[in-house]
Scaffold this active site. Sequence first.
Site, mmCIF file in Angstrom:
data_model
loop_
_atom_site.group_PDB
_atom_site.id
_atom_site.type_symbol
_atom_site.label_atom_id
_atom_site.label_comp_id
_atom_site.label_asym_id
_atom_site.label_seq_id
_atom_site.Cartn_x
_atom_site.Cartn_y
_atom_site.Cartn_z
ATOM 1 N N GLY A 104 -18.469 -37.668 20.245
ATOM 2 C CA GLY A 104 -18.781 -36.243 20.109
ATOM 3 C C GLY A 104 -17.796 -35.436 20.932
ATOM 4 N N SER A 105 -18.081 -34.136 21.042
ATOM 5 C CA SER A 105 -17.192 -33.243 21.795
ATOM 6 C C SER A 105 -17.454 -33.375 23.298
ATOM 7 C CB SER A 105 -17.465 -31.793 21.384
ATOM 8 O OG SER A 105 -18.730 -31.405 21.904
ATOM 9 N N MET A 106 -16.704 -32.620 24.054
ATOM 10 C CA MET A 106 -16.996 -32.540 25.500
ATOM 11 C C MET A 106 -18.366 -31.870 25.684
ATOM 12 S SD MET A 106 -13.341 -31.522 27.205
ATOM 13 C CE MET A 106 -14.012 -31.520 28.876
ATOM 14 N N PHE A 107 -19.064 -32.243 26.726
ATOM 15 C CA PHE A 107 -20.386 -31.702 27.119
ATOM 16 C C PHE A 107 -21.501 -32.067 26.126
ATOM 17 C CE2 PHE A 107 -17.033 -28.740 28.481
ATOM 18 C CZ PHE A 107 -17.183 -28.803 29.857
ATOM 19 N N SER A 108 -21.260 -33.039 25.245
ATOM 20 C CA SER A 108 -22.271 -33.384 24.241
ATOM 21 C C SER A 108 -23.268 -34.421 24.742
ATOM 22 C CB SER A 108 -21.585 -33.887 22.965
ATOM 23 O OG SER A 108 -20.811 -35.040 23.250
ATOM 24 N N GLU A 162 -14.878 -42.760 28.391
ATOM 25 C CA GLU A 162 -13.597 -42.100 28.104
ATOM 26 C C GLU A 162 -12.676 -43.034 27.318
ATOM 27 O OE1 GLU A 162 -13.498 -39.023 28.727
ATOM 28 O OE2 GLU A 162 -14.798 -38.654 30.443
ATOM 29 N N GLN A 213 -11.274 -42.763 24.606
ATOM 30 C CA GLN A 213 -10.124 -42.134 23.920
ATOM 31 C C GLN A 213 -8.825 -42.302 24.700
ATOM 32 O OE1 GLN A 213 -12.567 -40.293 25.361
ATOM 33 N NE2 GLN A 213 -11.611 -38.862 26.771
ATOM 34 N N VAL A 238 -3.203 -35.183 26.447
ATOM 35 C CA VAL A 238 -4.038 -35.533 27.607
ATOM 36 C C VAL A 238 -3.912 -34.479 28.691
ATOM 37 C CG1 VAL A 238 -4.444 -37.238 29.428
ATOM 38 C CG2 VAL A 238 -3.902 -37.998 27.100
ATOM 39 N N CYS A 295 -16.835 -21.081 15.204
ATOM 40 C CA CYS A 295 -16.306 -20.450 16.426
ATOM 41 C C CYS A 295 -14.985 -21.098 16.844
ATOM 42 C CB CYS A 295 -17.338 -20.512 17.549
ATOM 43 S SG CYS A 295 -18.809 -19.518 17.197
HETATM 44 N N1 LIG Z 1 -22.481 -26.102 26.227
HETATM 45 C C1 LIG Z 1 -23.150 -27.176 26.642
HETATM 46 N N2 LIG Z 1 -23.909 -27.886 25.788
HETATM 47 C C2 LIG Z 1 -24.597 -28.948 26.223
HETATM 48 N N3 LIG Z 1 -24.569 -29.421 27.487
HETATM 49 C C3 LIG Z 1 -23.807 -28.786 28.374
HETATM 50 C C4 LIG Z 1 -23.058 -27.633 28.010
HETATM 51 N N4 LIG Z 1 -22.386 -27.206 29.106
HETATM 52 C C5 LIG Z 1 -22.699 -28.040 30.117
HETATM 53 N N5 LIG Z 1 -23.539 -29.016 29.685
HETATM 54 C C6 LIG Z 1 -24.042 -30.094 30.535
HETATM 55 O O1 LIG Z 1 -23.352 -31.274 30.189
HETATM 56 C C7 LIG Z 1 -24.272 -32.354 30.242
HETATM 57 C C8 LIG Z 1 -23.711 -33.520 29.441
HETATM 58 O O2 LIG Z 1 -22.675 -34.085 30.237
HETATM 59 P P1 LIG Z 1 -21.957 -35.427 29.852
HETATM 60 O O3 LIG Z 1 -22.938 -36.507 29.532
HETATM 61 O O4 LIG Z 1 -20.978 -35.703 30.972
HETATM 62 O O5 LIG Z 1 -21.189 -34.999 28.519
HETATM 63 P P2 LIG Z 1 -19.885 -35.635 27.842
HETATM 64 O O6 LIG Z 1 -19.656 -36.998 28.430
HETATM 65 O O7 LIG Z 1 -20.183 -35.686 26.377
HETATM 66 O O8 LIG Z 1 -18.775 -34.668 28.154
HETATM 67 C C9 LIG Z 1 -25.548 -31.766 29.708
HETATM 68 O O9 LIG Z 1 -26.699 -32.467 30.114
HETATM 69 C C10 LIG Z 1 -25.531 -30.374 30.329
HETATM 70 O O10 LIG Z 1 -26.122 -30.384 31.627
HETATM 71 C C1 LIG Z 2 -10.456 -32.267 24.172
HETATM 72 C C2 LIG Z 2 -9.578 -32.979 25.163
HETATM 73 C C3 LIG Z 2 -10.114 -33.436 26.355
HETATM 74 N N1 LIG Z 2 -9.331 -34.074 27.239
HETATM 75 C C4 LIG Z 2 -9.885 -34.561 28.509
HETATM 76 C C5 LIG Z 2 -10.710 -33.555 29.276
HETATM 77 C C6 LIG Z 2 -11.672 -34.430 30.031
HETATM 78 O O1 LIG Z 2 -11.026 -34.843 31.245
HETATM 79 C C7 LIG Z 2 -11.872 -35.621 29.103
HETATM 80 C C8 LIG Z 2 -13.145 -35.548 28.294
HETATM 81 O O2 LIG Z 2 -14.255 -35.715 29.118
HETATM 82 P P1 LIG Z 2 -15.777 -35.600 28.608
HETATM 83 O O3 LIG Z 2 -16.475 -36.641 29.415
HETATM 84 O O4 LIG Z 2 -15.809 -35.881 27.134
HETATM 85 O O5 LIG Z 2 -16.217 -34.227 28.929
HETATM 86 O O6 LIG Z 2 -10.769 -35.607 28.212
HETATM 87 C C9 LIG Z 2 -7.993 -34.308 26.961
HETATM 88 O O7 LIG Z 2 -7.260 -34.938 27.759
HETATM 89 N N2 LIG Z 2 -7.473 -33.858 25.790
HETATM 90 C C10 LIG Z 2 -8.208 -33.204 24.856
HETATM 91 O O8 LIG Z 2 -7.664 -32.825 23.786
HETATM 92 ZN ZN LIG Z 3 -20.436 -21.240 17.430
#
Ligand SMILES: Nc1ncnc2c1ncn2[C@@H]1O[C@H](COP(=O)(O)OP(=O)(O)O)[C@@H](O)[C@H]1O
Ligand SMILES: Cc1cn([C@H]2C[C@H](O)[C@@H](COP(=O)(O)O)O2)c(=O)[nH]c1=O
Ligand SMILES: [Zn+2]
Length: 199
Positions: free
Chosen positions: A23-27, A96, A98, A172, A187
């Site tokens: 998924g995306s970041m913060f998912s 991570e 990727q 990266v 968006c």
């Molecule tokens: N826009 C957002 N949508 C969902 N969660 C978010 C958002 N911004 C911050 N968060 C936080 O990010 C947490 C998820 O973090 P994490 O598991 O590290 O995500 P990922 O590894 O996918 O980046 C959520 O529980 C929430 O507290």
């Molecule tokens: C989209 C994107 C992300 N990254 C980097 C940014 C963060 O350090 C990690 C992703 O971390 P998360 O646990 O999924 O939040 O990847 C990048 O290097 N390049 C990209 O395009």
């Molecule tokens: Zn949107």
Amino acid sequence: MVLFSEDHIQETRRRGRIEVICGSMFSGKTEELIRRMKRAKFAKQRVEIFKPAIDTRYSEEDVVSHDSHSIASTPIDSSASILLFTSEIDVVGIDEAQFFDSGLIDVCNQLANNGIRVIIAGLDMDFKGNPFGPMPQLCAIADEVSKVHAICVKCGQLASFSHRTVKNEKQVLLGETAEYEPLCRECYLRARGEDEQKV
Ligand SMILES: Nc1ncnc2c1ncn2[C@@H]1O[C@H](COP(=O)(O)OP(=O)(O)O)[C@@H](O)[C@H]1O
Ligand SMILES: Cc1cn([C@H]2C[C@H](O)[C@@H](COP(=O)(O)O)O2)c(=O)[nH]c1=O
Ligand SMILES: [Zn+2]
């Protein structure tokens, strides 16, 4: 659809399998990886978690979520190192993914073929919306893929895209909320269009 894995037979039977959380970041990928790994530990399984050594964002050693959940891990430079640490292990976690080299695909297949449960978390797309590193192939060989979503910070819909908010074209670039925001498709397309206008 069952979002989070609570299939106790799959969780505890000692059979090799590959699970991908993408998924995306913060998912919530890292949170879900940590949750599955902690449950495996409660089940008295021997676990080992790996992350790329370049990911020093929150900690050198631990896997840490954006919400400060954490678990101890082994940072490694190359996917081949995973095989050196997993002779007596039941469950392997990889965060991570990727950022790893393409050798990770064969490593995960070898582990699963040897009876190990492999749980992989990683970004499916980079900031341009292109597949990231070995993630597409890992999704292809997985027994189970869970796609998780953040919340779009602009409109509140489910977000699948990680929009980079700073000017940098390298694939990266480590970062968090200062550099990235999760957006829904609509968006994200608008934001990318606006980015192009600024050039
Ligand atoms: N826009 C957002 N949508 C969902 N969660 C978010 C958002 N911004 C911050 N968060 C936080 O990010 C947490 C998820 O973090 P994490 O598991 O590290 O995500 P990922 O590894 O996918 O980046 C959520 O529980 C929430 O507290
Ligand atoms: C989209 C994107 C992300 N990254 C980097 C940014 C963060 O350090 C990690 C992703 O971390 P998360 O646990 O999924 O939040 O990847 C990048 O290097 N390049 C990209 O395009
Ligand atoms: Zn949107």
